[in-house]
Design a protein around this motif. Structure first.
Motif: not given
Ligand code: SF4
Ligand code: SF4
Lengths: 222, 308
Positions: A160, A162-167, A170, A180, B163, B166-167
């Motif tokens: 993914p 760098g904008g992937s957050v908690r599944g 972005e 994810q 990053n 990130a996740d």
């Protein structure tokens, strides 16, 4: 299936302004399943148009038809005997079906009654989601059965980003991060080694980028 | 030497290196770039010039690179794969190298939905990983990806961004490894505020020996105020600013918060210098270039080494 959404009625009425004798044509294929272009939708749309035109003091005659499939010549031909009696056809099949009618009935204007969407699935009643962009070179075996072209907003092959957050992607908090999902699936399948490999640049010539596509199956041509 | 860039030389000589970034203006006025350049000159080993960051249209990165180069700063061109297909990317790489740009950062790019033109078509023909691979192929093999010979190979010190916040977290080090396999020579990280998590990331990277294969420049951004910190945390996907950091700057009266932000940034650089495997810092003083000297000098990193 191919999904779609109805065009706003105002837009449809505007398209129909020059005409007072038309066909509204539905299709029993995908658009019936996603409830946008089947027999029932033909009825509802025709009645709505009639009422609106009556209210405007500009009556319209509508023939309602529903073909088995608008993307198949044998069903399309069934319209030929009467299509010339009408000024235009408003089709609520997918874009392919609408075009096929246009191609076959060269002197009749064809109007789109729906906005064709995507190749998707019914996630639950009333909710459809995109799954495939028909890229012509499927990689699902490498990505845990989840499509990177479609499910990643950037069609990345090594996500993914760098904008992937908690599944979540972005791009929108309603969009799951495709990468994810891919990683979760690869882990569950014990196929994480697929992640660590550099993938060749995607060949897009088998997708839309190669120009309009055609499939020829010699074994089926008689 | 792969590229002969100043940044490459400084890192190869074992100095703790410093890069900064300059966002080109939202217009054609070159003076704006020159003014920013005046704050950067002499304080960095190379300066990134961003490529339509957050999908807001700006002067092109290459033009910005040339403008700062004229001012005596070594440029580092950023290139996103959002707006250009492989044909345009190759062509711009050749052009940038011909004009003497020797450092490159390969990025995916923020989605166009964040910018001026959310209705734009995006490209993403190849991804940033593949861009790294493409440049390396051109540089080291002297051929186009198609196999045709180049009339002069482009010379770049090839960078990528990571990053660590990130996740999913566990994929972050494997993904860095993939970028190194693809051909990355150096890495600049997303702004770090969560030092514990970054140290954990470095520990995992060291276990794989990655710090020996790639030069890792740790990204920092001085906070101007508690408000900015909260805004960034809310608006920037993948930005991890711990509560303690916000509390610390928020504890200051409003007119002292900027000074506190700089103090915290300097402290952080001092701490990063001690982290094994961190080869330098990337100071992103966003629209605050005038503070670069204070920050970099404050961290004991001035003057910059001059190598021939
Ligand atoms: S890889 Fe291509 S064919 Fe396979 S699901 Fe994705 S878009 Fe469809
Ligand atoms: S957040 Fe995930 S789905 Fe969205 S662009 Fe990044 S990798 Fe793709």
């Amino acid at each position: 299936m191919i999904t779609g959404t109805p065009k706003p009625i105002e837009e449809v009425l505007e398209m129909l302004e020059p005409y007072d004798n038309i066909i509204v044509a539905g299709c029993h294929g995908c658009v019936t399943v996603c409830r946008v272009g089947g027999e029932k939708e033909v009825q509802v749309l025709a009645s709505t148009i009639r009422l609106a035109r009556e209210a405007a003091g500009n009556k319209i005659n509508i023939k309602e038809v529903s073909l088995e499939r608008q993307c198949d010549p044998e069903y399309v031909e069934s319209m030929r005997p009467y299509v010339g009696d009408y000024q235009a056809v408003l089709s609520i099949a997918c874009g392919a079906g609408i075009q096929f009618l246009a191609e076959k009935f060269t002197t009749t204007p064809l109007l789109p009654g729906i906005n064709t969407g995507f190749l998707g699935v019914t996630e639950r009643q009333g909710e459809w989601a995109e799954r495939c962009q028909g890229c012509g070179d499927c990689v699902l075996h490498l990505t845990g059965g989840i499509c990177p072209v479609t499910r990643c907003a950037k069609s990345l092959f090594h996500g993914p980003c760098g904008g992937s957050v908690r599944g979540i992607c972005e791009v929108d908090k309603e969009i799951k991060c495709g990468w994810q999902l891919i990683i979760d699936r690869l882990k569950a399948l014990g196929q994480m080694e697929n992640y660590g490999k550099l993938k060749p640049y995607k060949g897009w010539s088998s997708a839309r980028d190669g120009g309009p596509r055609r499939i020829i199956r010699e074994d089926m041509i008689s | 030497m792969k590229s002969g860039s100043n940044l490459e030389k400084v890192l190869a000589a074992g100095h703790f290196s410093v890069t900064a970034e300059c966002g080109p203006p939202r217009g054609a006025d070159p003076e704006i770039v020159r003014k920013k350049a005046a704050f950067v000159r002499g304080h960095v080993d190379a300066c990134n010039v961003t490529d339509n960051q957050t999908a807001m249209v700006r002067m092109s990165s290459l033009a910005g690179c040339m403008l700062i180069k004229e001012q005596g700063i070594e440029p580092l061109i950023q290139m996103v794969v959002r707006d250009r297909n492989r044909i345009a990317l190759q062509s711009d790489l050749l052009g940038a190298s011909a004009l003497g740009v020797r450092n490159l950062l390969c990025l995916s790019g923020d989605h166009q939905k964040f910018g001026d033109d959310p209705q734009a078509k995006n490209v993403f023909d190849i991804d940033s990983m593949q861009l790294i691979h493409l440049v390396r192929t051109m540089r080291d093999e002297g051929v186009f990806p198609s196999g045709d010979k180049l009339e002069g190979a482009p010379q770049f010190f090839i960078g990528c961004a990571v990053n660590p916040f990130a996740d999913p977290f566990e994929i972050r080090v494997p993904r860095l490894k993939l970028k190194i396999d693809a051909g990355a020579d150096f890495v600049q990280t997303q702004c770090i505020y969560n030092m514990d998590k970054f140290k954990k990331y470095m520990e995992d990277a060291r276990k794989e020996g990655l710090h020996e294969k790639v030069k890792i420049l740790a990204g920092v951004t001085p906070l101007k105020s508690a408000g900015m910190a909260k805004f960034m945390r809310r608006m920037v996907a993948g930005m991890d600013i711990p509560e303690a950091v916000i509390e610390r700057i928020a504890a200051e009266p409003k007119d002292k918060q900027a000074a506190k932000g700089i103090e915290m940034c300097i402290e952080q650089i001092e701490e990063l210098k001690e982290v094994e495997g961190v080869a330098g810092v990337h100071v992103m003083a966003i629209e605050w270039e005038e503070k670069l000297e204070e920050i970099i000098g404050g961290a004991g990193l001035l003057p910059r080494p001059v190598l021939v």
